[in-house]
Each structure stands twice: as C-alpha cells, then as structure tokens.
Design an enzyme around this catalytic site. Structure first.
Site, PDB file in Angstrom:
ATOM      1  CB  SER A 250      39.802  33.429  36.584  1.00 57.62           C
ATOM      2  OG  SER A 250      39.700  34.622  35.891  1.00 57.62           O
TER       3      SER A 250
ATOM      4  CE1 TYR B 161      44.808  47.236  34.721  1.00 53.95           C
ATOM      5  CE2 TYR B 161      46.473  48.270  36.557  1.00 53.95           C
ATOM      6  CZ  TYR B 161      45.438  47.392  36.213  1.00 53.95           C
ATOM      7  OH  TYR B 161      44.877  46.932  37.118  1.00 53.95           O
TER       8      TYR B 161
END
Length: 248
Positions: A15, A149
């Site tokens: 994706s 992150y």
C-alpha cells in the site's frame, strides 16, 4: 527501462509509498517482490502491480519471518539487486501516554526490522546493488506527539549512513528517502480522529513551503532514482522529498 531484469524487494509494498514504488519499478523492468503483514492485502497488491510481481505475507519486525522471507527469495531468484526497506508504522501520541508496548512496536518495526532485513539480505546482494531506507522529515523536526516515531526514524536515517560506510567496500550503495507529509492510507492509522483528518492535512499543507502535501508517486520516483544507475555516484544521503519542509 532503468531496472531491466533487476530483482527488487520492497518491504511494505502492499500500500501507499511501497505500492506506488512497486508499480513504477515493475514498469521500469524489475522483477518485483513485495511484503506486507496481511496475505489478502498482499495478494491484491500483487494483482494491481501486474507483470511478474510476487508477494509474501511477512512481518518486518519478526526475525523468523525475515529468515523465511530471504530463504524463499534465495530459492526463487538467488539474488537481490534493489532492497527498498520501506515497511514502517506511525503512531502519534503525547509522550505522557506512550506505553512500553507502543514503544516496542514502533522500535521493532521502524528500526530493528530494518537492520535485520538488511543483514539477512546482504548475502544475496552483489557489487552494484542498492539499498534504500524510508526515513522521515520527523527525524529532523521536533514535532509534538512524535517523540518515539521521530526517534525511530532518526535511527533509520543513521542506519542508512552507517550501512553505507560498511557496504561501499562491497560496491553496495545505501541511501535514505525522507518523505514529508504524504497523502497515503497510513494517514488513517496514526491516531488522528477521522473527523479531524481533513483539517490536519490542511494544516500540514499550510506549513509546507509548497503549500501542499506530497503523493506516493513522488516518493516512488525518488526511489527509482536511488535504485538505478542514475544515482551511481550517490551514497549515504537522506534525500528529502518534502516540499522543502526541512530545507527552507
């Protein structure tokens, strides 16, 4: 046909950026291999890519999956010419609520998985091969709610640099691609409420020097450049594809 007859593995190729890159690599002559965690999604992506593309359900944070993946590739093709380590996850949370489970999830996928994929792929790579790692603009900017992150992406950026130093003696180039905000399905998985997503995208666009967010196809074109001989004298860079966000 910049990748004619090249064997190209794209992790997280089912994706978003990975899928766009897989389509472009296939168009440019590569035999494309993709991975993703869910078999049904991987199989659908393979059909969408077309050509001789194949896919494997493989969790990039799981060392048993990694070992099995490269054993299969060795049996099928015997080599890898382009390794695009793109699989990653993003979760944005205030540091006060980050759990150990969330910390490990991000670290294992965004950093540990990159390192061991590169390690296990190395015996299949020869002089002239290319490794590309997806980093992030978040590695350079202190953005709220991105503490873990951003740190994992900074580790990924350093890995691209240090592996480049390790592998140039083997004739293998390693580089990073640093996307800014990109309009992909991952935007729906980072923890932003669906009802606020359009507003967040508008905010990202307003803060960007180009006044828009990027597309997966724009990252794919950068990946093609780093995968091909067009970048034969480039190693260790972190190519910012972010509308100037980290440069201006």
């Amino acid at each position: 046909m910049k990748l004619q007859e090249k064997i190209a593995l794209i992790t997280g190729g089912n994706s978003g950026i990975g899928l766009a890159t897989a389509k472009l690599f296939q168009k440019e002559g590569a035999k494309v291999i993709i991975t993703g965690r869910r078999k049904e999604v991987v199989d659908n992506a393979v059909k969408e890519i077309g050509g001789e593309a194949i896919g494997f359900a493989s969790d990039t944070s799981n060392l048993e999956h990694i070992d099995h993946l490269y054993a299969q590739i060795k049996e099928l093709y015997g080599r890898i010419d382009v390794l695009y380590l793109n699989a990653g996850i993003a979760k944005f949370e205030p540091m006060e609520i980050v759990t150990e489970e969330r910390f490990d999830e991000l670290s294992n996928t965004n950093f540990k998985g990159l390192f061991f994929n590169a390690q296990k792929a190395l015996p299949l790579m020869e002089h002239g091969a290319s490794i590309i790692i997806t980093t992030s603009a978040a590695a350079q900017i202190g953005s709220p709610n991105m503490s873990v992150y951003g740190a994992t992406k900074a580790a990924a950026r350093n890995l691209a640099r240090t592996l480049s130093g390790d592998l140039l003696r083997k004739g293998i180039r390693v580089n990073g691609i640093s996307p800014g905000p990109i309009d992909t399905p991952i935007m729906h998985k980072v923890g932003i409420p669906e009802e606020a997503l359009d507003e967040v995208k508008e905010g990202f666009a307003a803060e960007n020097p180009m006044k828009r967010i990027g597309t997966a196809d724009e990252i794919a074109k950068a990946a093609l450049f780093l995968a091909s001989d067009d970048s034969s004298y480039i190693a260790g860079v972190d190519l910012a594809v972010d509308g100037g966000l980290t440069q201006l």
